[in-house]
Write an enzyme that holds these catalytic residues in place. Structure first.
Site, PDB file in Angstrom:
ATOM      1  N   PRO A  98      17.845  -2.645  -1.110  1.00 18.67           N
ATOM      2  CG  PRO A  98      18.475  -2.305   1.062  1.00 18.67           C
ATOM      3  CD  PRO A  98      17.451  -2.042   0.153  1.00 18.67           C
ATOM      4  CD  GLU A  99      18.454  -6.284  -5.951  1.00 21.45           C
ATOM      5  OE1 GLU A  99      18.787  -7.176  -6.395  1.00 21.45           O
ATOM      6  OE2 GLU A  99      17.991  -5.217  -6.495  1.00 21.45           O
ATOM      7  CE  LYS A 148      15.072  -9.201  -1.974  1.00 25.54           C
ATOM      8  NZ  LYS A 148      14.125  -8.502  -2.984  1.00 25.54           N
ATOM      9  NE  ARG A 205       8.597  -4.093  -8.138  1.00 27.58           N
ATOM     10  CZ  ARG A 205       9.208  -4.835  -7.003  1.00 27.58           C
ATOM     11  NH1 ARG A 205       9.901  -5.561  -7.361  1.00 27.58           N
ATOM     12  NH2 ARG A 205       8.672  -4.597  -5.901  1.00 27.58           N
TER      13      ARG A 205
END
Length: 283
Positions: free
Chosen positions: A2-3, A57, A258
């Site tokens: 979540p950003e 965040k 990532r």
């Protein structure tokens, strides 16, 4: 992960549904989730929820002067329920890390996977949370001159600077890919070497991407936010699919834990970037 747009939407959801309710009980199902012991989580019991906000965040639930601050990390989420079970979740079983009862309704903080990085703090001031204390300017609020100052003299790749929370708060892996695509910039470009038109273009893209994502998240309940985020992405998570702008195939560069996605035609003059997982250099 979540950003900024998703955390902003979660804060709005809590302001609409939790504000004014009293914290009846907080159940801790994962001992690793709570990073503070003073005050204890039980100090929230009996306090009314007076607000909810966001720091980068980090999600902040204001309980009449005590704050439950949450960082959802990569695989965490908030799941709202209009009727929570009265029995506490069993420690160590399932994805629930922490449950907040609000007199019938409430929410669970959950985390998928085996890497437990979701974190929560009970503090008197959100600035007591180390991650909040070191945040740079908020990505939705920073001016163009302020943004230029953030980039000035930086020798890192622009992708790295955009996702460094101490430089710019709120942007993570997904939205940095989207911002760079909209600005037509390579993620490997050196931040401090961007000329003035590129900086102006990048700042405009930053605002456009984030504001659009926040608008799309408005009035969405917590359960639909992840799907809404995916639906608005042009390049992130779309490796091998056509770029919606030019039709070229979206490419990927992978790192240890990532990856980033980009369009060669839109961002790198048609030249694929080096991906050391595949080769030393792609021609």
């Amino acid at each position: 992960m979540p950003e900024l747009p998703e955390v902003e939407a979660l804060a709005r959801h809590l302001r609409e549904h939790a504000a004014g309710r009293e914290v009846a009980r907080v159940d801790v199902a994962s001992l690793s989730v709570l990073k503070t012991t003073d005050p204890l989580h039980t100090a929230l019991h009996g306090r009314a929820v007076t607000g909810a906000g966001r720091f980068g965040k980090h999600l902040d639930l204001d309980c009449d002067g005590l704050h439950l601050v949450v960082h959802l990390a990569r695989a965490g989420w908030l799941r709202w329920s209009d009727a929570l079970p009265s029995a506490p979740p069993k420690p160590g079983r399932g994805p629930i890390a922490l449950r907040v009862h609000l007199g019938g309704p409430g929410f669970d903080l959950t985390e998928a996977g085996t890497q437990k990085r979701l974190a929560a703090w009970v503090v008197r001031d959100p600035a007591e949370v180390p991650g909040v204390a070191k945040l740079g300017p908020d990505a939705l609020e920073i001016s163009e001159p302020g943004f230029a100052e953030v980039l000035a003299g930086r020798t890192e790749r622009i992708k790295t600077v955009l996702t460094d929370q101490s430089r710019l708060a709120g942007v993570g892996n997904a939205y940095s890919d989207e911002v760079l695509h909209r600005a037509r910039l390579s993620p490997f470009a050196t931040a401090g070497r961007l000329d003035e038109p590129a900086v102006r273009r990048l700042h405009a893209a930053l605002r456009e991407v984030l504001e659009d994502a926040v608008r799309r998240s408005e009035h969405q309940d917590a359960a639909r936010l992840k799907a809404e985020k995916r639906s608005g992405l042009r390049v992130h998570g779309r490796t091998g699919l056509p770029c919606p702008v030019c039709g070229d195939l979206v490419r990927e560069v992978s790192f240890a834990d990532r990856s980033l996605q980009y369009c060669p035609t839109c961002q790198t003059g048609g030249r694929p970037l080096a991906d050391r997982r595949m080769s030393r250099l792609l021609k």
